[in-house]
Design a protein around this motif. Structure first.
Motif, PDB file in Angstrom:
ATOM      1  N   GLN A 263       0.829  -1.208   0.000  1.00 51.19           N
ATOM      2  CA  GLN A 263       0.000   0.000   0.000  1.00 51.19           C
ATOM      3  C   GLN A 263       0.870   1.267   0.000  1.00 51.19           C
ATOM      4  O   GLN A 263       0.572   2.234  -0.696  1.00 51.19           O
ATOM      5  N   ILE A 264       1.941   1.248   0.745  1.00 53.98           N
ATOM      6  CA  ILE A 264       2.851   2.398   0.790  1.00 53.98           C
ATOM      7  C   ILE A 264       3.404   2.691  -0.608  1.00 53.98           C
ATOM      8  O   ILE A 264       3.530   3.858  -1.004  1.00 53.98           O
ATOM      9  N   ASP A 265       3.696   1.635  -1.360  1.00 53.93           N
ATOM     10  CA  ASP A 265       4.282   1.824  -2.691  1.00 53.93           C
ATOM     11  C   ASP A 265       3.324   2.512  -3.669  1.00 53.93           C
ATOM     12  O   ASP A 265       3.757   2.992  -4.723  1.00 53.93           O
ATOM     13  N   LYS A 266       2.035   2.552  -3.345  1.00 55.40           N
ATOM     14  CA  LYS A 266       1.050   3.190  -4.223  1.00 55.40           C
ATOM     15  C   LYS A 266       0.875   4.682  -3.929  1.00 55.40           C
ATOM     16  O   LYS A 266       0.183   5.383  -4.678  1.00 55.40           O
ATOM     17  N   VAL A 267       1.490   5.139  -2.850  1.00 53.90           N
ATOM     18  CA  VAL A 267       1.257   6.524  -2.423  1.00 53.90           C
ATOM     19  C   VAL A 267       1.888   7.531  -3.375  1.00 53.90           C
ATOM     20  O   VAL A 267       1.217   8.456  -3.855  1.00 53.90           O
ATOM     21  N   LEU A 268       3.174   7.390  -3.665  1.00 55.87           N
ATOM     22  CA  LEU A 268       3.856   8.370  -4.503  1.00 55.87           C
ATOM     23  C   LEU A 268       3.248   8.470  -5.901  1.00 55.87           C
ATOM     24  O   LEU A 268       3.006   9.592  -6.388  1.00 55.87           O
ATOM     25  N   PRO A 269       2.961   7.350  -6.607  1.00 59.28           N
ATOM     26  CA  PRO A 269       2.304   7.484  -7.910  1.00 59.28           C
ATOM     27  C   PRO A 269       0.952   8.192  -7.824  1.00 59.28           C
ATOM     28  O   PRO A 269       0.563   8.904  -8.757  1.00 59.28           O
ATOM     29  N   SER A 270       0.262   8.022  -6.691  1.00 58.57           N
ATOM     30  CA  SER A 270      -1.044   8.667  -6.528  1.00 58.57           C
ATOM     31  C   SER A 270      -0.902  10.167  -6.260  1.00 58.57           C
ATOM     32  O   SER A 270      -1.723  10.963  -6.715  1.00 58.57           O
ATOM     33  N   VAL A 271       0.144  10.549  -5.539  1.00 58.10           N
ATOM     34  CA  VAL A 271       0.437  11.967  -5.368  1.00 58.10           C
ATOM     35  C   VAL A 271       0.723  12.596  -6.729  1.00 58.10           C
ATOM     36  O   VAL A 271       0.234  13.696  -7.045  1.00 58.10           O
ATOM     37  N   ARG A 272       1.474  11.899  -7.547  1.00 57.37           N
ATOM     38  CA  ARG A 272       1.781  12.416  -8.891  1.00 57.37           C
ATOM     39  C   ARG A 272       0.523  12.516  -9.747  1.00 57.37           C
ATOM     40  O   ARG A 272       0.392  13.412 -10.582  1.00 57.37           O
ATOM     41  N   PHE A 273      -0.419  11.593  -9.558  1.00 54.77           N
ATOM     42  CA  PHE A 273      -1.710  11.663 -10.248  1.00 54.77           C
ATOM     43  C   PHE A 273      -2.415  12.964  -9.903  1.00 54.77           C
ATOM     44  O   PHE A 273      -2.943  13.668 -10.784  1.00 54.77           O
ATOM     45  N   LEU A 274      -2.444  13.313  -8.622  1.00 54.73           N
ATOM     46  CA  LEU A 274      -3.084  14.570  -8.198  1.00 54.73           C
ATOM     47  C   LEU A 274      -2.354  15.772  -8.785  1.00 54.73           C
ATOM     48  O   LEU A 274      -2.987  16.748  -9.219  1.00 54.73           O
ATOM     49  N   GLU A 275      -1.038  15.711  -8.822  1.00 51.93           N
ATOM     50  CA  GLU A 275      -0.261  16.795  -9.410  1.00 51.93           C
ATOM     51  C   GLU A 275      -0.604  16.966 -10.891  1.00 51.93           C
ATOM     52  O   GLU A 275      -0.736  18.079 -11.395  1.00 51.93           O
ATOM     53  N   ASN A 276      -0.802  15.845 -11.577  1.00 46.81           N
ATOM     54  CA  ASN A 276      -1.164  15.906 -12.998  1.00 46.81           C
ATOM     55  C   ASN A 276      -2.573  16.449 -13.202  1.00 46.81           C
ATOM     56  O   ASN A 276      -2.919  16.891 -14.307  1.00 46.81           O
ATOM     57  N   CYS A 277      -3.367  16.433 -12.139  1.00 47.82           N
ATOM     58  CA  CYS A 277      -4.704  17.042 -12.181  1.00 47.82           C
ATOM     59  C   CYS A 277      -4.673  18.521 -11.802  1.00 47.82           C
ATOM     60  O   CYS A 277      -5.718  19.171 -11.677  1.00 47.82           O
ATOM     61  N   GLY A 278      -3.453  19.043 -11.609  1.00 45.85           N
ATOM     62  CA  GLY A 278      -3.304  20.462 -11.323  1.00 45.85           C
ATOM     63  C   GLY A 278      -3.318  20.841  -9.860  1.00 45.85           C
ATOM     64  O   GLY A 278      -3.474  22.012  -9.516  1.00 45.85           O
ATOM     65  N   ILE A 279      -3.131  19.851  -8.981  1.00 44.93           N
ATOM     66  CA  ILE A 279      -3.104  20.129  -7.547  1.00 44.93           C
ATOM     67  C   ILE A 279      -1.661  20.167  -7.085  1.00 44.93           C
ATOM     68  O   ILE A 279      -0.874  19.260  -7.361  1.00 44.93           O
ATOM     69  N   LYS A 280      -1.307  21.218  -6.367  1.00 45.44           N
ATOM     70  CA  LYS A 280       0.078  21.388  -5.964  1.00 45.44           C
ATOM     71  C   LYS A 280       0.417  20.566  -4.729  1.00 45.44           C
ATOM     72  O   LYS A 280      -0.356  20.505  -3.784  1.00 45.44           O
TER      73      LYS A 280
END
Length: 276
Positions: free
Chosen positions: A258-275
């Motif tokens: 589960q921890i390994d999925k966190v960083l890619p998901s943060v990047r997903f939010l960044e790609n949606c325009g969230i800082k």
């Protein structure tokens, strides 16, 4: 004149800080099998600077407080040790949850604890008859509270979870001065609700959102791979003027899956325009 200039410069610094600060916060939940010290090391490696804390993790490290749980009723000495750990790692505790307290004395202790750490928001799932107290101390301490939801069960409602639907949240916060909603879209998804429609119902009422995506077995999935329409959900939040925090939420596991999925998901939010 000097006093006026000082006030203006302080206000300007505050504004600049708020503009520079991102809205992505990572939950401590997937690190629960370890310690806060271990979690902070991972945060530094991954480039995270804000955390949403659950109150059940050991501090870790080598001090005499290593086995003490991060919790509102920890001793002042242990509290100071925990604060020093976060400050050393340059990680800011933005929120805490989930809160079920119903005694006024304990509720005020909780808010004092939150104020000590500079915590801005908390998830509350306490019973409706206690919410006036949360509203009261939220105003007194300047710490925002938002109602949280667990999955809805139409056939067998759980009285411990009174805010499973957006309509229940809206009803509970009616007449409250500062109390708002702090929903979890993953639990809406587990309830078979349309998460975009749920967000529409709570427009203007949310201080933060817990973001999950779901695998076929209803466990947490990496944001780009799950079944929930997160891009549409985020678009609705933006269209509705939402300016709160996005809490990156994953389950705990025996390994780091589960921890390994966190960083890619943060990047997903960044790609949606969230800082970040």
């Amino acid at each position: 004149m000097k006093k006026l200039l000082f006030v203006l410069s302080t206000l300007l610094a505050s504004v600049l800080f708020s503009l520079a600060d991102g809205k992505i916060v990572v939950s401590s939940y997937p690190w629960q099998k370890g310690t806060i010290e271990e979690m902070l090391a991972d945060f530094n490696k991954m480039g995270f600077d804000k955390v949403s804390m659950f109150q059940n993790m050991k501090l870790g490290g080598k001090s005499k407080y290593a086995k003490i749980l991060f919790r509102y009723n920890m001793s002042k000495e242990a509290r100071a040790e925990a604060k020093a750990m976060f400050e050393k790692a340059k990680i800011r505790v933005v929120s805490i949850g989930h809160i079920y307290l119903d005694k006024e004395k304990e509720i005020e202790k909780l808010f004092e604890f939150a104020k000590f750490f500079g915590i801005e928001i908390m998830t509350v799932e306490a019973q409706p008859n206690t919410l006036a107290l949360y509203d009261k101390y939220s105003k007194k301490y300047g710490v925002k509270c938002g109602l949280y939801n667990h999955p809805h069960n139409e056939k067998k409602p759980n009285p411990k979870f009174p805010y499973t639907k957006p309509e229940k949240m809206l009803s509970a916060i009616e007449g409250k001065e500062v109390l708002r909603a702090f929903p979890d879209c993953g639990h809406w998804g587990r309830s078979k609700f349309d998460i975009v429609d749920c967000a529409k119902k709570l427009r203007g009422k949310m201080i933060a959102v817990n973001v999950q995506n779901l695998a076929p077995d209803m466990n947490c999935e990496e944001y780009s791979k799950g079944s929930l329409p997160l891009k549409d959900f985020i678009k609705e939040l933006k269209d509705g003027g939402f300016d709160g925090y996005y809490i990156v939420m994953f389950n705990r596991a025996k390994d780091r899956s589960q921890i390994d999925k966190v960083l890619p998901s943060v990047r997903f939010l960044e790609n949606c325009g969230i800082k970040r």
